[in-house]
Design a protein around this motif. Sequence first.
Motif, PDB file in Angstrom:
ATOM      1  N   ILE A 295      65.647  85.137 108.142  1.00  0.00           N
ATOM      2  CA  ILE A 295      66.139  84.459 109.336  1.00  0.00           C
ATOM      3  C   ILE A 295      64.962  84.176 110.250  1.00  0.00           C
ATOM      4  O   ILE A 295      63.995  84.941 110.299  1.00  0.00           O
TER       5      ILE A 295
ATOM      6  N   MET B 124      73.874  90.504 118.113  1.00  0.00           N
ATOM      7  CA  MET B 124      74.642  89.789 117.091  1.00  0.00           C
ATOM      8  C   MET B 124      74.611  90.604 115.811  1.00  0.00           C
ATOM      9  O   MET B 124      73.544  90.918 115.291  1.00  0.00           O
TER      10      MET B 124
ATOM     11  N   ILE C  83      75.096  90.893 111.847  1.00  0.00           N
ATOM     12  CA  ILE C  83      74.940  89.973 110.719  1.00  0.00           C
ATOM     13  C   ILE C  83      75.392  90.667 109.444  1.00  0.00           C
ATOM     14  O   ILE C  83      74.911  91.754 109.114  1.00  0.00           O
TER      15      ILE C  83
ATOM     16  N   THR D 288      76.208  89.649 105.263  1.00  0.00           N
ATOM     17  CA  THR D 288      76.171  88.629 104.211  1.00  0.00           C
ATOM     18  C   THR D 288      76.810  89.186 102.951  1.00  0.00           C
ATOM     19  O   THR D 288      76.678  90.367 102.638  1.00  0.00           O
TER      20      THR D 288
ATOM     21  N   VAL E 178      78.265  84.201 105.184  1.00  0.00           N
ATOM     22  CA  VAL E 178      77.663  84.884 106.327  1.00  0.00           C
ATOM     23  C   VAL E 178      78.720  85.097 107.407  1.00  0.00           C
ATOM     24  O   VAL E 178      79.481  84.177 107.723  1.00  0.00           O
TER      25      VAL E 178
ATOM     26  N   LEU F 241      78.927  86.396 111.397  1.00  0.00           N
ATOM     27  CA  LEU F 241      78.205  86.749 112.612  1.00  0.00           C
ATOM     28  C   LEU F 241      79.208  87.218 113.660  1.00  0.00           C
ATOM     29  O   LEU F 241      80.237  86.568 113.872  1.00  0.00           O
TER      30      LEU F 241
ATOM     31  N   PHE G 273      71.705  82.881 119.612  1.00  0.00           N
ATOM     32  CA  PHE G 273      72.246  83.614 118.471  1.00  0.00           C
ATOM     33  C   PHE G 273      72.732  82.653 117.382  1.00  0.00           C
ATOM     34  O   PHE G 273      72.461  82.841 116.195  1.00  0.00           O
TER      35      PHE G 273
ATOM     36  N   GLY H 255      71.232  82.194 113.778  1.00  0.00           N
ATOM     37  CA  GLY H 255      72.144  82.507 112.687  1.00  0.00           C
ATOM     38  C   GLY H 255      72.228  81.422 111.640  1.00  0.00           C
ATOM     39  O   GLY H 255      72.380  81.711 110.447  1.00  0.00           O
ATOM     40  N   GLU H 256      72.112  80.170 112.069  1.00  0.00           N
ATOM     41  CA  GLU H 256      72.234  79.089 111.104  1.00  0.00           C
ATOM     42  C   GLU H 256      70.978  78.915 110.249  1.00  0.00           C
ATOM     43  O   GLU H 256      70.964  78.120 109.319  1.00  0.00           O
TER      44      GLU H 256
ATOM     45  N   ILE I 278      69.818  81.506 108.547  1.00  0.00           N
ATOM     46  CA  ILE I 278      69.929  82.559 107.541  1.00  0.00           C
ATOM     47  C   ILE I 278      70.013  81.939 106.149  1.00  0.00           C
ATOM     48  O   ILE I 278      70.871  81.121 105.866  1.00  0.00           O
TER      49      ILE I 278
END
Length: 209
Positions: A81, A109, A111, A113, A183, A185, A199, A203-204, A206
Amino acid sequence: MKRKLNLLYVAAATAILLSACGTDTENENKDVKTNGTAGTTQEVETDTESVDDGTDPVPESQKVVLKDAILTESDEQDYSIYLLPTYTLTSEEPGRDSLYVEGEEEIFMRIETMKKEDGTFDYLVENMNEILKAASDGNAPVELTDEEKLPSGEDISTVKASKVQTETGTVTGIVFERGDMIVRLTLFDSPKEEHTENFVRMGETITTK
């Protein structure tokens, strides 16, 4: 005190629901590892040129926001990330990391996956809404549909997001697919949501290592 109670409700709801999905709890007492493994600083261009460093490019519309972001690998999960300065990635336990605001650890945040499999996306969305409901003392989450405020980019699809208001801030849940990975979040922000945009933008980015 209210924030601590809300976070306890969230933690309890998450632990119960994820254990039903087969989450490995053998290492739940594992010491937290601080700081992900950072790569080189990524000077993200503000023009239309793609980042050519062997990884998926930063989404074109977010290059200004993510200027000076650092490519960082999770210690426990199979993803990397781009992190902005003043944010720190830590591993809570297998399958779950937290991205904290330095000096404001109550704002973070979570995370998670998972490998894309039949039924996993729907389960995570349902579970997410239960977590949000628990965090807000039973209030129903409000679905978010503004695409500009949701993760987007290469290979990102099937995005679902909801938000609740609490007495101490907002809690936002987002689930999206990227290739063979799903994913989730969970964002815990202040009432003014000063960090929600950052955030989401981080996050996008990842992607699988």
